[in-house]
Motif scaffolding. Sequence first.
Motif, PDB file in Angstrom:
ATOM      1  N   LEU A  46       0.842  -1.211   0.000  1.00 30.58           N
ATOM      2  CA  LEU A  46       0.000   0.000   0.000  1.00 30.58           C
ATOM      3  C   LEU A  46       0.871   1.252   0.000  1.00 30.58           C
ATOM      4  O   LEU A  46       0.600   2.217  -0.728  1.00 30.58           O
ATOM      5  CB  LEU A  46      -0.942   0.002   1.204  1.00 30.58           C
ATOM      6  N   VAL A  47       1.923   1.227   0.799  1.00 24.21           N
ATOM      7  CA  VAL A  47       2.841   2.369   0.862  1.00 24.21           C
ATOM      8  C   VAL A  47       3.540   2.572  -0.480  1.00 24.21           C
ATOM      9  O   VAL A  47       3.649   3.697  -0.975  1.00 24.21           O
ATOM     10  CB  VAL A  47       3.850   2.167   2.012  1.00 24.21           C
ATOM     11  N   LYS A  48       3.994   1.479  -1.084  1.00 25.65           N
ATOM     12  CA  LYS A  48       4.683   1.594  -2.371  1.00 25.65           C
ATOM     13  C   LYS A  48       3.752   2.099  -3.462  1.00 25.65           C
ATOM     14  O   LYS A  48       4.172   2.890  -4.320  1.00 25.65           O
ATOM     15  CB  LYS A  48       5.301   0.254  -2.763  1.00 25.65           C
ATOM     16  N   ILE A  54       2.267   9.340  -6.029  1.00 25.20           N
ATOM     17  CA  ILE A  54       2.759  10.696  -5.772  1.00 25.20           C
ATOM     18  C   ILE A  54       3.852  11.065  -6.769  1.00 25.20           C
ATOM     19  O   ILE A  54       3.880  12.175  -7.302  1.00 25.20           O
ATOM     20  CB  ILE A  54       3.286  10.827  -4.330  1.00 25.20           C
ATOM     21  N   ASN A  55       4.741  10.101  -7.033  1.00 25.61           N
ATOM     22  CA  ASN A  55       5.876  10.361  -7.923  1.00 25.61           C
ATOM     23  C   ASN A  55       5.523  10.210  -9.400  1.00 25.61           C
ATOM     24  O   ASN A  55       6.369  10.444 -10.258  1.00 25.61           O
ATOM     25  CB  ASN A  55       7.041   9.441  -7.556  1.00 25.61           C
ATOM     26  N   GLY A  56       4.308   9.815  -9.703  1.00 25.85           N
ATOM     27  CA  GLY A  56       3.869   9.714 -11.096  1.00 25.85           C
ATOM     28  C   GLY A  56       4.533   8.592 -11.865  1.00 25.85           C
ATOM     29  O   GLY A  56       4.757   8.713 -13.075  1.00 25.85           O
ATOM     30  N   ASN A 143      11.093   4.667  -8.308  1.00 20.78           N
ATOM     31  CA  ASN A 143      10.218   5.596  -9.038  1.00 20.78           C
ATOM     32  C   ASN A 143      11.029   6.538  -9.910  1.00 20.78           C
ATOM     33  O   ASN A 143      10.639   6.854 -11.041  1.00 20.78           O
ATOM     34  CB  ASN A 143       9.384   6.439  -8.087  1.00 20.78           C
ATOM     35  N   ARG A 144      12.142   7.002  -9.401  1.00 20.50           N
ATOM     36  CA  ARG A 144      12.951   7.950 -10.156  1.00 20.50           C
ATOM     37  C   ARG A 144      13.636   7.275 -11.340  1.00 20.50           C
ATOM     38  O   ARG A 144      13.832   7.888 -12.388  1.00 20.50           O
ATOM     39  CB  ARG A 144      13.938   8.646  -9.230  1.00 20.50           C
ATOM     40  N   ILE A 145      13.982   6.017 -11.178  1.00 17.45           N
ATOM     41  CA  ILE A 145      14.586   5.276 -12.290  1.00 17.45           C
ATOM     42  C   ILE A 145      13.505   4.925 -13.320  1.00 17.45           C
ATOM     43  O   ILE A 145      13.601   5.289 -14.486  1.00 17.45           O
ATOM     44  CB  ILE A 145      15.301   4.010 -11.785  1.00 17.45           C
ATOM     45  N   ALA A 146      12.467   4.207 -12.884  1.00 22.76           N
ATOM     46  CA  ALA A 146      11.436   3.748 -13.810  1.00 22.76           C
ATOM     47  C   ALA A 146      10.630   4.907 -14.385  1.00 22.76           C
ATOM     48  O   ALA A 146      10.312   4.905 -15.577  1.00 22.76           O
ATOM     49  CB  ALA A 146      10.503   2.750 -13.115  1.00 22.76           C
ATOM     50  N   GLY A 147      10.300   5.886 -13.563  1.00 23.49           N
ATOM     51  CA  GLY A 147       9.562   7.050 -14.050  1.00 23.49           C
ATOM     52  C   GLY A 147      10.412   7.933 -14.944  1.00 23.49           C
ATOM     53  O   GLY A 147       9.959   8.398 -15.990  1.00 23.49           O
TER      54      GLY A 147
END
Length: 155
Positions: A46-48, A54-56, A143-147
């Motif tokens: 749930l947290v992930k 939030i990080n899109g 998130n920063r890598i995949a996004g």
Amino acid sequence: MTTPESAPAAPFSYAGLQAVAPAATAALRALSQSVDAGLDKGLVELVKIRVSQINGCAFCTAFHIALARRLGVDAAKIDLVAVWRDAGLFAPRERAALAWAEQLAGMAGGPMPEDAVARLGEVFAPDEVVHLTIAIATINAWNRIAGGLRFPPPS
């Protein structure tokens, strides 16, 4: 001649990341797995999901929604995690974890409230706070890598 079956993975995909940076991928996966023993897996998912929203990051959001479903997390919670404050479905530990996740995901927006960790201590043991914080930091990195590289959502 390269055929589609033998073509290397696109660099801007999870498979491509593994091919280009296997040590980094392995390190992030190991960090992700390091919190498994310290927290409920459904809570972590749930947290992930929330941090990925939030990080899109479409890739991570879809990936963790699918994983949460496989773990048997309540479908209504998965569906409403973006509006958890108003949903009335989430237990005190889930609410505290989601609030902490949002605080950490938004750290660049302002200082961390002085009592943020103390509020977590009302429902989490100190070692659980550490594991939760590592889980949040790790999904932020993913998130920063995949996004950033625009990984397509898993099919």
